[in-house]
Structures are given as structure tokens and as C-alpha cells.
Design a protein around this motif. Structure first.
Motif, PDB file in Angstrom:
ATOM      1  N   GLY A   1       0.814  -1.228   0.000  1.00  0.00           N
ATOM      2  CA  GLY A   1       0.000   0.000   0.000  1.00  0.00           C
ATOM      3  C   GLY A   1       0.839   1.265   0.000  1.00  0.00           C
ATOM      4  N   PRO A   2       1.766   1.423   0.960  1.00  0.00           N
ATOM      5  CA  PRO A   2       2.620   2.620   0.941  1.00  0.00           C
ATOM      6  C   PRO A   2       3.466   2.735  -0.327  1.00  0.00           C
ATOM      7  N   ALA A   3       3.904   1.599  -0.879  1.00  0.00           N
ATOM      8  CA  ALA A   3       4.695   1.641  -2.107  1.00  0.00           C
ATOM      9  C   ALA A   3       3.871   2.172  -3.270  1.00  0.00           C
ATOM     10  N   VAL A   4       2.644   1.751  -3.375  1.00  0.00           N
ATOM     11  CA  VAL A   4       1.769   2.228  -4.455  1.00  0.00           C
ATOM     12  C   VAL A   4       1.468   3.717  -4.269  1.00  0.00           C
ATOM     13  N   ILE A   5       1.214   4.138  -3.034  1.00  0.00           N
ATOM     14  CA  ILE A   5       0.930   5.552  -2.763  1.00  0.00           C
ATOM     15  C   ILE A   5       2.138   6.413  -3.129  1.00  0.00           C
ATOM     16  N   CYS A   6       3.348   5.995  -2.758  1.00  0.00           N
ATOM     17  CA  CYS A   6       4.550   6.757  -3.095  1.00  0.00           C
ATOM     18  C   CYS A   6       4.786   6.790  -4.599  1.00  0.00           C
ATOM     19  N   LEU A   7       4.482   5.704  -5.289  1.00  0.00           N
ATOM     20  CA  LEU A   7       4.624   5.680  -6.740  1.00  0.00           C
ATOM     21  C   LEU A   7       3.675   6.670  -7.399  1.00  0.00           C
ATOM     22  N   VAL A   8       2.437   6.715  -6.938  1.00  0.00           N
ATOM     23  CA  VAL A   8       1.456   7.649  -7.497  1.00  0.00           C
ATOM     24  C   VAL A   8       1.879   9.093  -7.225  1.00  0.00           C
ATOM     25  N   ILE A   9       2.334   9.385  -6.018  1.00  0.00           N
ATOM     26  CA  ILE A   9       2.777  10.745  -5.693  1.00  0.00           C
ATOM     27  C   ILE A   9       3.966  11.145  -6.558  1.00  0.00           C
ATOM     28  N   THR A  10       4.916  10.233  -6.753  1.00  0.00           N
ATOM     29  CA  THR A  10       6.074  10.532  -7.601  1.00  0.00           C
ATOM     30  C   THR A  10       5.652  10.818  -9.037  1.00  0.00           C
ATOM     31  N   LEU A  11       4.734  10.027  -9.568  1.00  0.00           N
ATOM     32  CA  LEU A  11       4.245  10.273 -10.929  1.00  0.00           C
ATOM     33  C   LEU A  11       3.529  11.617 -11.030  1.00  0.00           C
ATOM     34  N   LEU A  12       2.745  11.975 -10.013  1.00  0.00           N
ATOM     35  CA  LEU A  12       2.064  13.270 -10.024  1.00  0.00           C
ATOM     36  C   LEU A  12       3.063  14.430  -9.984  1.00  0.00           C
ATOM     37  N   VAL A  13       4.144  14.282  -9.237  1.00  0.00           N
ATOM     38  CA  VAL A  13       5.166  15.331  -9.183  1.00  0.00           C
ATOM     39  C   VAL A  13       5.837  15.473 -10.540  1.00  0.00           C
ATOM     40  N   PHE A  14       6.168  14.357 -11.184  1.00  0.00           N
ATOM     41  CA  PHE A  14       6.769  14.423 -12.519  1.00  0.00           C
ATOM     42  C   PHE A  14       5.840  15.087 -13.521  1.00  0.00           C
ATOM     43  N   ILE A  15       4.559  14.759 -13.475  1.00  0.00           N
ATOM     44  CA  ILE A  15       3.582  15.372 -14.382  1.00  0.00           C
ATOM     45  C   ILE A  15       3.464  16.867 -14.100  1.00  0.00           C
ATOM     46  N   PHE A  16       3.445  17.235 -12.836  1.00  0.00           N
ATOM     47  CA  PHE A  16       3.374  18.647 -12.470  1.00  0.00           C
ATOM     48  C   PHE A  16       4.573  19.415 -13.011  1.00  0.00           C
ATOM     49  N   VAL A  17       5.771  18.844 -12.859  1.00  0.00           N
ATOM     50  CA  VAL A  17       6.980  19.512 -13.338  1.00  0.00           C
ATOM     51  C   VAL A  17       6.942  19.654 -14.860  1.00  0.00           C
ATOM     52  N   LEU A  18       6.499  18.631 -15.562  1.00  0.00           N
ATOM     53  CA  LEU A  18       6.448  18.697 -17.020  1.00  0.00           C
ATOM     54  C   LEU A  18       5.455  19.744 -17.513  1.00  0.00           C
ATOM     55  N   PHE A  19       4.293  19.814 -16.896  1.00  0.00           N
ATOM     56  CA  PHE A  19       3.285  20.773 -17.346  1.00  0.00           C
ATOM     57  C   PHE A  19       3.602  22.208 -16.938  1.00  0.00           C
ATOM     58  N   ASN A  20       4.403  22.393 -15.911  1.00  0.00           N
ATOM     59  CA  ASN A  20       4.737  23.735 -15.442  1.00  0.00           C
ATOM     60  C   ASN A  20       6.177  24.112 -15.748  1.00  0.00           C
ATOM     61  N   PHE A  21       6.735  23.555 -16.772  1.00  0.00           N
ATOM     62  CA  PHE A  21       8.128  23.819 -17.112  1.00  0.00           C
ATOM     63  C   PHE A  21       8.350  25.289 -17.454  1.00  0.00           C
ATOM     64  N   SER A  22       7.404  25.905 -18.170  1.00  0.00           N
ATOM     65  CA  SER A  22       7.577  27.325 -18.521  1.00  0.00           C
ATOM     66  C   SER A  22       7.525  28.212 -17.279  1.00  0.00           C
ATOM     67  N   ALA A  23       6.657  27.890 -16.325  1.00  0.00           N
ATOM     68  CA  ALA A  23       6.591  28.674 -15.089  1.00  0.00           C
ATOM     69  C   ALA A  23       7.869  28.504 -14.266  1.00  0.00           C
TER      70      ALA A  23
END
Length: 119
Positions: free
Chosen positions: A17-39
Motif C-alpha cells: 500500500g505505501p509503495a503504491v501511494i509513493c509511486l502515485v505521488i512521484t508520478l504526479l510530481v513528474f507530471i506537475f513539473v512537465l506541465f509547469n516547465f515554462s513557469a
């Protein structure tokens, strides 16, 4: 858990459970960084410009060292002054509650004005 339980893999489902939660959070951070690269690039440019300004005017770094102790002393003076206005032992003239409220507001307003003037 005991060491013998870990050897047998008793806690493998416990950490799933914690491993899956950490994986999802890491993917969300990567997506956030990619979409906000110009900012992010804009923020880096702002920080670079501020470094240039501070490099040309170094007093900007030193000024808070002078103003903060003065502000701290004014706040202490304001607390002690309000205490002298409101505390009954120092109130020798026995002002009414309305007079003490007006004096406290005027004194507090003066302290706030001085603090804003220093900034």
C-alpha cells in the motif's frame, strides 16, 4: 514484526500500500513539473535578475539587519506602554474604561504607524 516473520514474507502485503501511494505521488510530481516547465523557467529568470540587482546594490541585504532590531524594540515598547495604560496599579489617575480604551488605541496606532514607517 519479528525477524522470523520478515524472513517468511509476512509483511510484503503490508508495504504494498505505501509503495503504491509513493509511486502515485512521484508520478504526479513528474507530471506537475512537465506541465509547469515554462513557469519554472520564468521563476529561474526572476531569481537570476534578483541576484543581479542584489549584486549591484548590496545594501539590500544589510538593511533588514538594521530595521529588525528597531522593530523588535518598538513592539516591546508598545507592549509595555499598553500595559502601563491599562494595568490598574500604574493607573494612578483612575481613568474610566472608555478613556483607557481610547488611550490604548491611540498608543497602539502610533506604534503600528512607527513600524510601518520603518519598513
Amino acid at each position: 514484526l519479528r525477524y522470523s516473520d520478515v524472513e517468511q514474507g509476512a509483511d510484503s502485503m503490508f508495504w504494498l500500500g505505501p509503495a503504491v501511494i509513493c509511486l502515485v505521488i512521484t508520478l504526479l510530481v513528474f507530471i506537475f513539473v512537465l506541465f509547469n516547465f515554462s513557469a519554472i523557467r520564468r521563476a529561474i529568470a526572476i531569481v537570476e535578475e534578483m541576484c543581479k540587482v542584489i549584486g549591484s546594490i548590496p545594501i539590500l541585504l544589510v538593511w533588514p539587519i538594521f530595521s529588525m532590531p528597531i522593530q523588535f524594540c518598538l513592539i516591546c515598547f508598545g507592549c509595555v506602554g499598553i500595559l502601563f495604560v491599562v494595568y490598574p496599579e500604574t493607573n494612578q489617575d483612575h481613568y474610566s474604561a472608555e478613556q483607557m480604551a481610547i488611550m490604548s488605541l491611540m498608543f497602539g496606532g502610533g506604534i503600528i504607524w512607527c513600524l510601518q514607517f520603518i519598513e
